[in-house]
Motif scaffolding. Structure first.
Motif, PDB file in Angstrom:
ATOM      1  N   ALA A 128       0.804  -1.139  -0.057  1.00  0.00           N
ATOM      2  CA  ALA A 128       0.076   0.024   0.067  1.00  0.00           C
ATOM      3  C   ALA A 128       0.781   1.257   0.108  1.00  0.00           C
ATOM      4  O   ALA A 128       0.490   2.373   0.423  1.00  0.00           O
ATOM      5  N   GLY A 130       3.816   3.822  -2.334  1.00  0.00           N
ATOM      6  CA  GLY A 130       3.860   4.716  -3.345  1.00  0.00           C
ATOM      7  C   GLY A 130       3.543   4.198  -4.696  1.00  0.00           C
ATOM      8  O   GLY A 130       2.476   4.349  -5.325  1.00  0.00           O
ATOM      9  N   VAL A 131       3.887   2.996  -4.976  1.00  0.00           N
ATOM     10  CA  VAL A 131       3.730   2.334  -6.350  1.00  0.00           C
ATOM     11  C   VAL A 131       2.454   1.404  -6.313  1.00  0.00           C
ATOM     12  O   VAL A 131       1.782   1.764  -7.373  1.00  0.00           O
ATOM     13  N   ASN A 151      -1.781  -5.320   3.096  1.00  0.00           N
ATOM     14  CA  ASN A 151      -0.371  -4.789   3.433  1.00  0.00           C
ATOM     15  C   ASN A 151      -0.276  -4.941   4.807  1.00  0.00           C
ATOM     16  O   ASN A 151      -1.139  -5.442   5.477  1.00  0.00           O
ATOM     17  N   ARG A 152       1.444  -5.348   4.998  1.00  0.00           N
ATOM     18  CA  ARG A 152       1.723  -5.487   6.319  1.00  0.00           C
ATOM     19  C   ARG A 152       1.178  -4.593   7.526  1.00  0.00           C
ATOM     20  O   ARG A 152       0.542  -4.930   8.498  1.00  0.00           O
ATOM     21  N   THR A 153       1.120  -3.083   6.991  1.00  0.00           N
ATOM     22  CA  THR A 153       0.459  -2.403   8.118  1.00  0.00           C
ATOM     23  C   THR A 153      -1.205  -2.069   7.597  1.00  0.00           C
ATOM     24  O   THR A 153      -1.431  -1.443   6.636  1.00  0.00           O
ATOM     25  N   ARG A 156      -2.909   1.275   6.241  1.00  0.00           N
ATOM     26  CA  ARG A 156      -2.613   1.656   5.066  1.00  0.00           C
ATOM     27  C   ARG A 156      -3.286   1.080   3.970  1.00  0.00           C
ATOM     28  O   ARG A 156      -3.638   1.522   2.765  1.00  0.00           O
ATOM     29  N   CYS A 195       3.301  -5.337  -4.852  1.00  0.00           N
ATOM     30  CA  CYS A 195       4.092  -3.982  -4.785  1.00  0.00           C
ATOM     31  C   CYS A 195       4.782  -3.557  -3.476  1.00  0.00           C
ATOM     32  O   CYS A 195       4.682  -2.398  -3.162  1.00  0.00           O
ATOM     33  N   THR A 196       5.057  -4.594  -2.657  1.00  0.00           N
ATOM     34  CA  THR A 196       5.956  -4.485  -1.567  1.00  0.00           C
ATOM     35  C   THR A 196       7.442  -4.533  -2.186  1.00  0.00           C
ATOM     36  O   THR A 196       7.686  -5.190  -3.250  1.00  0.00           O
ATOM     37  N   LEU A 225       6.608  -6.214  -8.983  1.00  0.00           N
ATOM     38  CA  LEU A 225       7.119  -5.195  -9.402  1.00  0.00           C
ATOM     39  C   LEU A 225       8.732  -5.058  -8.881  1.00  0.00           C
ATOM     40  O   LEU A 225       9.428  -4.264  -9.346  1.00  0.00           O
ATOM     41  N   GLY A 248       9.378  -7.292 -12.761  1.00  0.00           N
ATOM     42  CA  GLY A 248       8.968  -5.948 -12.754  1.00  0.00           C
ATOM     43  C   GLY A 248       9.910  -4.899 -14.013  1.00  0.00           C
ATOM     44  O   GLY A 248       9.699  -3.675 -13.874  1.00  0.00           O
ATOM     45  N   LEU A 252       9.597  -1.108 -15.434  1.00  0.00           N
ATOM     46  CA  LEU A 252      10.496  -0.086 -15.099  1.00  0.00           C
ATOM     47  C   LEU A 252      10.770   0.567 -16.403  1.00  0.00           C
ATOM     48  O   LEU A 252      11.079   1.784 -16.493  1.00  0.00           O
TER      49      LEU A 252
HETATM   50  P1  NAP Z   1       7.040   2.230  -0.521  1.00  0.00           P
HETATM   51  O1  NAP Z   1       6.160   3.074  -0.800  1.00  0.00           O
HETATM   52  O2  NAP Z   1       8.361   2.467   0.606  1.00  0.00           O
HETATM   53  O3  NAP Z   1       6.076   0.866   0.074  1.00  0.00           O
HETATM   54  C1  NAP Z   1       6.830  -0.208   0.449  1.00  0.00           C
HETATM   55  C2  NAP Z   1       5.671  -1.175   0.593  1.00  0.00           C
HETATM   56  O4  NAP Z   1       6.410  -2.481   0.670  1.00  0.00           O
HETATM   57  C3  NAP Z   1       4.734  -1.055   1.798  1.00  0.00           C
HETATM   58  O5  NAP Z   1       3.362  -1.613   1.172  1.00  0.00           O
HETATM   59  C4  NAP Z   1       5.497  -1.843   2.999  1.00  0.00           C
HETATM   60  O6  NAP Z   1       4.616  -2.197   3.933  1.00  0.00           O
HETATM   61  C5  NAP Z   1       5.789  -2.939   2.067  1.00  0.00           C
HETATM   62  N1  NAP Z   1       7.026  -3.721   3.102  1.00  0.00           N
HETATM   63  C6  NAP Z   1       8.179  -3.071   3.054  1.00  0.00           C
HETATM   64  N2  NAP Z   1       8.799  -4.083   3.723  1.00  0.00           N
HETATM   65  C7  NAP Z   1       8.179  -5.059   4.010  1.00  0.00           C
HETATM   66  C8  NAP Z   1       8.242  -6.509   4.730  1.00  0.00           C
HETATM   67  N3  NAP Z   1       9.293  -6.702   5.358  1.00  0.00           N
HETATM   68  N4  NAP Z   1       7.102  -7.338   4.801  1.00  0.00           N
HETATM   69  C9  NAP Z   1       5.773  -6.945   4.342  1.00  0.00           C
HETATM   70  N5  NAP Z   1       5.922  -5.785   3.487  1.00  0.00           N
HETATM   71  C10 NAP Z   1       6.955  -4.994   3.500  1.00  0.00           C
HETATM   72  O7  NAP Z   1       7.811   1.612  -1.847  1.00  0.00           O
HETATM   73  P2  NAP Z   1       7.386   1.802  -3.315  1.00  0.00           P
HETATM   74  O8  NAP Z   1       7.548   3.152  -4.176  1.00  0.00           O
HETATM   75  O9  NAP Z   1       5.774   1.521  -3.310  1.00  0.00           O
HETATM   76  O10 NAP Z   1       8.016   0.400  -4.069  1.00  0.00           O
HETATM   77  C11 NAP Z   1       7.666  -0.922  -3.771  1.00  0.00           C
HETATM   78  C12 NAP Z   1       8.496  -1.840  -4.447  1.00  0.00           C
HETATM   79  O11 NAP Z   1       8.197  -1.551  -5.753  1.00  0.00           O
HETATM   80  C13 NAP Z   1      10.017  -1.273  -4.373  1.00  0.00           C
HETATM   81  O12 NAP Z   1      10.890  -2.763  -4.336  1.00  0.00           O
HETATM   82  C14 NAP Z   1      10.117  -0.729  -5.721  1.00  0.00           C
HETATM   83  O13 NAP Z   1      11.385  -1.015  -6.247  1.00  0.00           O
HETATM   84  C15 NAP Z   1       9.412  -1.527  -6.638  1.00  0.00           C
HETATM   85  N6  NAP Z   1       9.083  -0.538  -7.821  1.00  0.00           N
HETATM   86  C16 NAP Z   1       9.099  -1.013  -8.981  1.00  0.00           C
HETATM   87  C17 NAP Z   1       8.810  -0.303 -10.144  1.00  0.00           C
HETATM   88  C18 NAP Z   1       8.951  -0.860 -11.425  1.00  0.00           C
HETATM   89  O14 NAP Z   1       8.770  -0.125 -12.411  1.00  0.00           O
HETATM   90  N7  NAP Z   1       9.261  -2.163 -11.810  1.00  0.00           N
HETATM   91  C19 NAP Z   1       8.370   0.984  -9.972  1.00  0.00           C
HETATM   92  C20 NAP Z   1       8.045   1.358  -8.855  1.00  0.00           C
HETATM   93  C21 NAP Z   1       8.586   0.446  -7.495  1.00  0.00           C
HETATM   94  P3  NAP Z   1       4.191  -1.352   5.194  1.00  0.00           P
HETATM   95  O15 NAP Z   1       3.169  -0.339   4.615  1.00  0.00           O
HETATM   96  O16 NAP Z   1       3.747  -2.082   6.160  1.00  0.00           O
HETATM   97  O17 NAP Z   1       5.465  -0.496   5.691  1.00  0.00           O
END
Ligand code: NAP
Length: 282
Positions: A128, A130-131, A151-153, A156, A195-196, A225, A248, A252
């Protein structure tokens, strides 16, 4: 005059955007440099203001500023305004315009690389952040039947589901699932999108999968992703379960190609971008 495009975020050490964007500029013989710009929150406003300089074409914005950058820009395109997040800034003669190329890039990857159409299908969204917001928005706009967010939290997930519900047509609904109960997720989904950041190389969860094979729906499309490594632990589990997989990297590259086209007004060399990204990942 040499021009610059910046990547604004923190931390940036995992990003491979500079490699494939620079390869694209060089391939097209454009005198443009793509520079990583590690930015602390307190520096964000100044960094964005500096993008107005004539030598700057614009920027990509990444974790954790895609939403925070919105009020610092002069104008948003319709999609970025609806999602409330910007990953691409274009400097048009000192005015800063914000775009979101994540959502269309995801749908392009689904269609072009997996031959998947979302309309009328059930989907599960893990995450939940940004992406997840951009991907969830894209999925409800495409007319999925039911989108389940986990989502873990959990709060959100609830907040994201409430936001997405505001953009649903009559035949789409958004629900939440408990993260702990994921192993018992509804078994009638056609698409699951991670999306985590779980499973990302060099992170605390490197080597981990958010789901084991026995909790993955056979025949569904499992999309991760996370792009580093290219074959993530989740995708390995999905293959064991007899599911289809999409990594992903395609999204990207497509979001980066759309940014490239906004900055320079010409078609992005996709092949060059894919090959240089794969070289870095190897
Ligand atoms: P973000 O806003 O920091 O969100 C991170 C998400 O991951 C949150 O839902 C968080 O849950 C969850 N999370 C983190 N650690 C966790 C764990 N140990 N167990 C369970 N859930 C966990 O990051 P974002 O921008 O959304 O990006 C998320 C991922 O997508 C990244 O790996 C990024 O590289 C990838 N991404 C890929 C693309 C692409 O084009 N392929 C584009 C953008 C992003 P909480 O809310 O509980 O913290």
């Amino acid at each position: 005059m040499s021009r610059t495009v910046f990547l604004i975020g923190h931390p940036l050490r995992h990003s491979i955007s500079s490699a494939f964007q620079q390869a694209a500029f060089d391939h097209c013989h454009l005198d443009v440099r793509y520079e990583n710009c590690e930015t602390e929150l307190l520096q964000l406003e100044t960094r964005i203001r500096n993008l107005r300089q004539p030598s700057t074409l614009g920027a990509n914005v990444t974790i954790p500023y895609k939403e925070k950058v919105v009020p610092l820009l002069d104008e948003l395109d319709v999609l970025a305004a609806r999602i409330g997040a910007v990953n691409t800034v274009v400097n048009r003669e000192g005015r800063l315009l914000g775009f979101n190329t994540d959502a269309p890039a995801f749908i392009r990857a689904l269609r072009q690389d997996a031959g998947f159409e979302c309309h009328g299908k059930n989907a599960v969204l893990l995450g939940a952040g940004g992406v997840a917001r951009a991907i969830g928005f894209a999925l409800v706009q495409e007319g999925v039947r039911c989108l389940a967010v986990a989502n873990r939290t959990h709060e959100r997930a609830e907040a994201l589901a409430a936001f997405l519900s505001g953009w649903c047509g009559d035949d789409t609904r958004v629900v939440t699932l408990p993260w702990e109960g994921l192993g018992h997720a509804p078994s009638d989904y056609a698409l699951l999108v991670n999306c985590t950041s779980v499973g990302m190389r060099h992170s605390m969860t490197e080597g981990e999968s958010p789901l084991e094979a026995n909790a993955i729906q056979k025949g569904a499309l499992i999309c991760d992703l996370v792009y580093n490594p290219e074959e993530t632990p989740l995708l390995k589990e999905a293959k064991k379960a007899g599911a289809l997989v999409l990594g992903g990297l395609a999204m990207l590259i497509y979001q980066g190609a759309a940014s490239f086209e906004l900055w320079v007004g010409r078609e992005a060399p996709l092949d060059i971008m894919f090959s240089s990204a794969r070289e870095v990942l190897r």
